[in-house]
Motif scaffolding. Structure first.
Motif, PDB file in Angstrom:
ATOM      1  N   TYR A 236       0.744  -1.006  -0.176  1.00 56.98           N
ATOM      2  CA  TYR A 236       0.319  -0.115  -0.400  1.00 56.98           C
ATOM      3  C   TYR A 236       0.913   1.061   0.028  1.00 56.98           C
ATOM      4  CZ  TYR A 236      -3.394  -2.836   1.272  1.00 56.98           C
ATOM      5  OH  TYR A 236      -4.551  -4.299   1.468  1.00 56.98           O
TER       6      TYR A 236
ATOM      7  N   TYR B 191       0.397   4.923   1.195  1.00 59.20           N
ATOM      8  CA  TYR B 191      -0.037   5.505   2.691  1.00 59.20           C
ATOM      9  C   TYR B 191       0.129   7.357   1.736  1.00 59.20           C
ATOM     10  CZ  TYR B 191      -3.526   7.662   5.406  1.00 59.20           C
ATOM     11  OH  TYR B 191      -3.590   8.014   6.923  1.00 59.20           O
TER      12      TYR B 191
ATOM     13  N   GLN C 242      -3.584   4.389  -1.220  1.00 64.30           N
ATOM     14  CA  GLN C 242      -4.610   5.068   0.297  1.00 64.30           C
ATOM     15  C   GLN C 242      -4.394   6.269   0.311  1.00 64.30           C
ATOM     16  OE1 GLN C 242      -6.791   2.931   1.930  1.00 64.30           O
ATOM     17  NE2 GLN C 242      -6.832   3.459   3.977  1.00 64.30           N
ATOM     18  N   VAL C 243      -5.605   7.258  -0.239  1.00 60.48           N
ATOM     19  CA  VAL C 243      -5.335   9.065   0.365  1.00 60.48           C
ATOM     20  C   VAL C 243      -5.862   8.575   1.619  1.00 60.48           C
ATOM     21  CG1 VAL C 243      -5.499   9.722  -1.603  1.00 60.48           C
ATOM     22  CG2 VAL C 243      -7.815   9.153   0.210  1.00 60.48           C
ATOM     23  N   GLY C 244      -4.988   9.447   2.418  1.00 58.94           N
ATOM     24  CA  GLY C 244      -5.388   9.714   4.131  1.00 58.94           C
ATOM     25  C   GLY C 244      -6.622  10.941   4.189  1.00 58.94           C
TER      26      GLY C 244
ATOM     27  N   CYS D  51      -0.548  11.154  10.959  1.00 58.56           N
ATOM     28  CA  CYS D  51      -0.274   9.649  10.396  1.00 58.56           C
ATOM     29  C   CYS D  51       1.224   9.567   9.674  1.00 58.56           C
ATOM     30  CB  CYS D  51      -1.537   9.110   9.770  1.00 58.56           C
ATOM     31  SG  CYS D  51      -2.935   9.473  10.404  1.00 58.56           S
TER      32      CYS D  51
ATOM     33  N   SER E  93      -4.723   3.700  10.724  1.00 55.64           N
ATOM     34  CA  SER E  93      -5.313   4.562   9.854  1.00 55.64           C
ATOM     35  C   SER E  93      -5.778   4.245   8.427  1.00 55.64           C
ATOM     36  CB  SER E  93      -4.594   6.151   9.366  1.00 55.64           C
ATOM     37  OG  SER E  93      -5.020   6.748   8.442  1.00 55.64           O
ATOM     38  N   LEU E  94      -4.279   2.984   8.021  1.00 55.73           N
ATOM     39  CA  LEU E  94      -4.586   2.326   7.331  1.00 55.73           C
ATOM     40  C   LEU E  94      -5.813   1.641   7.508  1.00 55.73           C
ATOM     41  CD1 LEU E  94      -3.762   1.353   4.034  1.00 55.73           C
ATOM     42  CD2 LEU E  94      -1.800   0.798   5.415  1.00 55.73           C
ATOM     43  N   GLU E  95      -5.616   0.440   8.815  1.00 51.26           N
ATOM     44  CA  GLU E  95      -7.172  -0.032   9.058  1.00 51.26           C
ATOM     45  C   GLU E  95      -7.880   0.794   9.478  1.00 51.26           C
ATOM     46  OE1 GLU E  95      -5.465  -1.969  11.988  1.00 51.26           O
ATOM     47  OE2 GLU E  95      -3.830  -3.200  11.174  1.00 51.26           O
ATOM     48  N   GLY E  96      -8.179   2.004   8.744  1.00 52.31           N
ATOM     49  CA  GLY E  96      -9.773   2.434   9.073  1.00 52.31           C
ATOM     50  C   GLY E  96      -9.157   3.028  10.231  1.00 52.31           C
ATOM     51  N   LYS E  97      -9.023   3.597  11.108  1.00 55.91           N
ATOM     52  CA  LYS E  97      -9.619   3.953  12.331  1.00 55.91           C
ATOM     53  C   LYS E  97      -8.410   5.263  12.620  1.00 55.91           C
ATOM     54  CE  LYS E  97      -8.589  -1.070  13.934  1.00 55.91           C
ATOM     55  NZ  LYS E  97      -7.085  -1.816  14.704  1.00 55.91           N
ATOM     56  N   ARG E  98      -8.669   6.034  13.994  1.00 65.59           N
ATOM     57  CA  ARG E  98      -8.057   7.364  14.420  1.00 65.59           C
ATOM     58  C   ARG E  98      -6.761   7.205  13.988  1.00 65.59           C
ATOM     59  NH1 ARG E  98     -11.855  10.203  17.252  1.00 65.59           N
ATOM     60  NH2 ARG E  98     -10.439  11.964  18.337  1.00 65.59           N
ATOM     61  N   GLY E  99      -5.376   7.940  13.629  1.00 68.00           N
ATOM     62  CA  GLY E  99      -4.531   7.941  13.664  1.00 68.00           C
ATOM     63  C   GLY E  99      -3.621   8.161  15.091  1.00 68.00           C
TER      64      GLY E  99
ATOM     65  N   ARG F  30     -10.155  -3.342  -2.156  1.00 64.83           N
ATOM     66  CA  ARG F  30      -8.926  -3.705  -2.022  1.00 64.83           C
ATOM     67  C   ARG F  30      -8.038  -4.377  -0.951  1.00 64.83           C
ATOM     68  NH1 ARG F  30      -7.686   2.793  -3.313  1.00 64.83           N
ATOM     69  NH2 ARG F  30      -7.921   2.925  -5.711  1.00 64.83           N
TER      70      ARG F  30
ATOM     71  N   LYS G  59     -13.013  -2.392   6.763  1.00 64.41           N
ATOM     72  CA  LYS G  59     -13.228  -0.917   7.057  1.00 64.41           C
ATOM     73  C   LYS G  59     -11.450  -0.494   6.585  1.00 64.41           C
ATOM     74  CE  LYS G  59     -12.604   0.723  11.778  1.00 64.41           C
ATOM     75  NZ  LYS G  59     -12.566   0.836  13.269  1.00 64.41           N
ATOM     76  N   SER G  60     -10.896  -0.832   6.190  1.00 62.44           N
ATOM     77  CA  SER G  60      -9.232   0.291   5.823  1.00 62.44           C
ATOM     78  C   SER G  60     -10.527   0.574   4.439  1.00 62.44           C
ATOM     79  CB  SER G  60      -8.847  -1.198   5.195  1.00 62.44           C
ATOM     80  OG  SER G  60      -7.788  -1.063   5.793  1.00 62.44           O
TER      81      SER G  60
ATOM     82  N   LEU H 233     -12.270   2.949   5.265  1.00 68.29           N
ATOM     83  CA  LEU H 233     -13.016   3.954   5.705  1.00 68.29           C
ATOM     84  C   LEU H 233     -13.459   5.140   5.193  1.00 68.29           C
ATOM     85  CD1 LEU H 233     -15.497   4.989   6.940  1.00 68.29           C
ATOM     86  CD2 LEU H 233     -14.233   4.489   9.423  1.00 68.29           C
ATOM     87  N   LEU H 234     -11.612   5.946   5.189  1.00 69.05           N
ATOM     88  CA  LEU H 234     -11.339   7.294   5.393  1.00 69.05           C
ATOM     89  C   LEU H 234     -11.164   7.226   3.635  1.00 69.05           C
ATOM     90  CD1 LEU H 234      -9.473   6.416   7.575  1.00 69.05           C
ATOM     91  CD2 LEU H 234      -7.762   8.264   6.203  1.00 69.05           C
TER      92      LEU H 234
ATOM     93  N   HIS I 229     -14.372   9.876   1.971  1.00 71.43           N
ATOM     94  CA  HIS I 229     -14.177  10.897   1.633  1.00 71.43           C
ATOM     95  C   HIS I 229     -14.668  11.106  -0.234  1.00 71.43           C
ATOM     96  CE1 HIS I 229     -10.349  12.861   2.487  1.00 71.43           C
ATOM     97  NE2 HIS I 229      -9.564  11.610   2.431  1.00 71.43           N
TER      98      HIS I 229
ATOM     99  N   GLU J 109     -16.063   8.197  15.441  1.00 70.15           N
ATOM    100  CA  GLU J 109     -14.162   8.569  15.348  1.00 70.15           C
ATOM    101  C   GLU J 109     -13.043   8.948  14.770  1.00 70.15           C
ATOM    102  OE1 GLU J 109     -13.568   5.718  17.926  1.00 70.15           O
ATOM    103  OE2 GLU J 109     -12.758   3.917  16.439  1.00 70.15           O
ATOM    104  N   VAL J 110     -14.035   8.422  13.746  1.00 73.65           N
ATOM    105  CA  VAL J 110     -12.205   8.688  12.964  1.00 73.65           C
ATOM    106  C   VAL J 110     -12.738  10.480  11.248  1.00 73.65           C
ATOM    107  CG1 VAL J 110     -12.119   7.980   9.457  1.00 73.65           C
ATOM    108  CG2 VAL J 110     -11.892   6.290  11.232  1.00 73.65           C
TER     109      VAL J 110
ATOM    110  N   PHE K 275     -11.436  12.798  13.231  1.00 72.21           N
ATOM    111  CA  PHE K 275      -9.779  13.081  13.836  1.00 72.21           C
ATOM    112  C   PHE K 275      -9.622  13.947  12.971  1.00 72.21           C
ATOM    113  CE2 PHE K 275      -6.172  11.190  13.917  1.00 72.21           C
ATOM    114  CZ  PHE K 275      -5.258  11.427  15.293  1.00 72.21           C
ATOM    115  N   TYR K 276      -9.719  13.527  11.614  1.00 75.14           N
ATOM    116  CA  TYR K 276      -8.875  14.086  10.743  1.00 75.14           C
ATOM    117  C   TYR K 276      -9.573  15.325   9.933  1.00 75.14           C
ATOM    118  CZ  TYR K 276      -7.489   8.953  10.925  1.00 75.14           C
ATOM    119  OH  TYR K 276      -6.239   7.716  10.775  1.00 75.14           O
TER     120      TYR K 276
END
Ligand code: FMN
Ligand code: FES
Lengths: 453, 193
Positions: free
Chosen positions: A120, A122, A163-165, A171, A180-186, B35, B42-43, B45-46, B50, B81-82, B85-86
């Motif tokens: 990936y 990122y 993957q875009v942040g 991150c 973050s890559l797992e879809g969570k807060r960094g 992907r 869940k990956s 999500l970010l 968008h 929560e995501v 955060f960003y």
């Protein structure tokens, strides 16, 4: 003329596209590695090259790769850190925008070395348009058989994704990046375990900077020994430097490690000197997280030797009189710039970007920002200056990830070298009332240079 | 980190059930979720947020976040929560064109504040505000990796660098004439260097 490895073909029109990149020797490293080398051979070449991580920490890449755990039946991942959010750093963006295929090529060759079948890249969310460029390059690589199943008939399979942040400096820290890559807060993870043992989805993972991965291409093409011939001592090869601030020619420069700092700032080949005929007041040589240096410690070390653009020379003198190469975000400030103001600017950045997990960082960065703001506005007092040092000390080393250190160091260094300027703010509040002081006219003349032995 | 209390979590049942993204967006979301390895969708999500933000007038309401949670088969709180955060996710309505001016050191030393002031005066808004016609929002953000071509601003996917007052004028005119919402996910963008 300095040798160029990553940006050698930068001037060729159309080098962004697969055809032009390929016809200029692109993807040779993949052919060479997959057809004539074993994965361990590639790791060996990278070790021989002496390549050190270009993301900021400068950890030897070959060594990092050899730590990767290889349990049977567990997938391994290569993750490229293209989060590039360190203020003053824009080299990865330049590389990805101008020569995206060198990153894709480096990712394939590196993945082969690590036995990773998925990788990936990122990329920070703000670089959306850059992500499009890299995605296009990946699609071209698939279409030409460099990605997918059974690459070059060697049985090596590899899939690569971008993957875009979502916009978060933290991150860039490798474990926060994986979260973050797992879809969570960094939120950075507690280490150990290191990503080499338990990274993405709990699997062994290598995280490397864009430039580090791109450097694998010339290393495999020409051999690690050849790469190691460039540079000085343990600083081998070339480095991309992002030059910004009050210089005549801001931009990205590929230098051979070991170029004198003086030459880098003043020669026309690089920064072209200080803009508008002014004098240099200070320099941050490696991105906002590294200590700031006053003019008299930029080109010479405290011992009076020429300072060179290497990991060792820039850190000569430790934090007392040195700094760090960091990510190569080279920011120059002229005599008009107010150090208090600039330090406040940086501390605002770190306060904004702290993830909030650790109290010393969450509270301390805000505290420093408030104290600096008060000093900057001419509303502080002398004890505030020591308070800053005090708070910085309490953050440093007391957090899960190094963001705390990165926030503390610049403040501590600014007070160490420019205490007179902080005192000036306390003693002459009237002179700093103008919200734009230190912007158009000198706040204080550059401190006279002490005579060095 | 974005301020955690930026938006509202008040639930509006009127809207729920009425939200539906375009087929194109739904396909993109499907593809994004593929992907990652089995069970790790869940990956996505970010990137999905968008897409959602671009579909939903540039901001993520509680209802939109719930809809995303349904689409991705994860819980609403995981989305919130995501999103909170960003810094790129807006939890409040914004104008069609969000002008994000970099305020960090290298841009500051080269006049970023003047650019913010200039845009503010021209549009008669302050930082964080939106023009009454809903066209522009003015924001300041941290370093966007254009320090060598400072000062700069981002609008959707576009980077506008080496800003001067004239360049700002030209940009605002263009954006106003186009009259389109600018999203990070736009495929067509005109950067100015
Ligand atoms: C707060 C913080 C931000 C970071 N940001 C970045 C970044 O934007 N890009 C990057 O390559 N490394 C960044 N790093 C360093 C990474 O944690 C990691 O060391 C690096 O990606 C390893 O790659 P390398 O060995 O190739 O340098 C950051 C570290 C910290 C603590
Ligand atoms: S400081 Fe403005 S883009 Fe880096």
């Amino acid at each position: 003329m300095s040798r160029k490895l990553l940006l050698a073909n930068d001037h060729i029109p159309g080098i962004q596209s697969y055809e032009v990149y390929r016809s200029n020797g692109g993807y040779r490293s993949v052919e060479k590695a997959l057809k004539t080398m074993s994965p361990d051979d590639v790791v060996e070449e990278v070790k021989k090259s002496g390549l050190r991580g270009r993301g900021g920490a400068g950890f030897p890449t070959g060594m990092k790769w050899s730590f990767l755990a290889k349990p049977e039946g567990v997938p391994r991942y290569l993750v490229c850190n293209a989060d590039e959010s360190e203020p003053g750093t824009f080299k990865d963006r330049y590389l990805m925008e101008h020569i995206p295929h060198i990153l894709v090529e480096g990712m394939i060759t590196s993945s082969f070395a690590l036995g990773a079948n998925t990788s990936y890249i990122y990329i920070r969310g703000e670089y959306f348009y850059v992500a499009r460029i890299v995605e296009k390059a990946i699609a071209e690589a698939y279409a030409n058989g460099w990605l997918g199943k059974n690459i070059l008939g060697t049985g090596f399979n590899h899939d690569m994704y971008v993957q875009v942040g979502g916009g978060a400096y933290i991150c860039g820290e490798e474990t926060a990046l994986l979260e973050s890559l797992e879809g969570k807060r960094g939120n950075p993870r507690i280490k150990p375990p290191f990503p080499a043992i338990a990274g993405l989805y709990g699997c062994p993972t290598v995280v490397n900077n864009v430039e580090t991965i791109a450097a694998v291409v010339p290393i495999v093409n020409d051999g690690g020994d050849e790469y190691a011939k460039i540079g000085i001592g343990r600083s081998t090869g070339t480095k991309l430097i992002s030059a910004s601030g009050n210089i005549n020619k801001p931009g990205v420069y590929e230098i051979e490690l070991g170029v004198p700092v003086e030459e880098f700032i003043f020669s026309d080949q690089y920064c072209g000197g200080i803009a508008n005929g002014k004098r240099m007041k200070a320099c941050v040589p490696g991105g906002s997280s590294v200590p700031i240096l006053p003019d008299y410690l930029v080109c010479k070390t405290a011992a009076g030797e020429d300072r060179l653009m290497t990991y060792e020379s820039l850190s000569d003198g430790g934090f007392a009189t040195g700094s760090m190469l960091g990510s190569g975000g080279f920011i120059v400030y002229d005599e008009n710039q107010c150090i208090v103001r600039n330090t406040w600017n940086f501390s605002r950045f770190y306060h904004h970007e702290s993830c909030g997990q650790c109290s010393p960082c969450r509270e301390g960065t805000g505290w420093m920002e408030r104290v600096l703001h008060r000093l900057e506005k001419g509303m502080g007092n002398m004890s505030d200056i020591d308070l800053l040092v005090e708070v910085a000390k309490k953050i440093e080393g007391n957090t899960i990830c190094p963001l705390g250190d990165a926030a503390a160091w610049p403040v501590a260094a600014a007070v160490r070298h420019f205490r007179h300027e902080f005192e000036h703010h306390v003693l002459h509040p009237d002179k700093v009332k103008d919200p734009k002081h230190g912007h158009r006219e000198p706040i204080m003349p550059v401190k006279p240079q002490p005579v060095t032995a | 980190m974005a301020a955690p209390t930026q938006g509202t979590r008040e639930f509006n049942p009127e809207v729920r059930g009425k939200i539906r993204f375009s087929d194109e967006a739904l396909q993109t979301i499907e593809a994004l979720m593929k992907r990652y390895p089995e069970g790790k969708h869940k990956s996505a999500l970010l990137p999905v947020l968008h897409v959602a933000q671009a579909e939903a007038d540039g901001w993520l309401s509680a209802e939109v976040m719930d809809y995303v949670a349904e689409l991705m088969k994860i819980s609403s709180i995981e989305v919130f929560e995501v999103a909170s955060f960003y810094s790129m996710y807006n939890l409040k309505p914004v104008g069609k064109c969000v002008l994000e001016v970099c305020r960090t050191s290298s841009c500051w030393t080269r006049g970023a504040e003047d650019i913010v002031d200039y845009i503010g005066k021209k549009l008669n808004i302050r930082e964080g505000e939106t023009t009454p016609d809903g066209m522009f929002t003015l924001k300041t953000v941290e370093c966007l990796g254009s320090c060598g071509s400072a000062p700069m601003l981002q609008c959707g996917a576009e980077y506008h660098e080496n800003l001067t007052e004239n360049r700002v004028d030209a940009l605002l005119d263009r954006l106003r004439t186009e009259g389109k919402r600018k999203s990070y996910t736009d495929l067509d963008f005109q950067n100015t260097k």
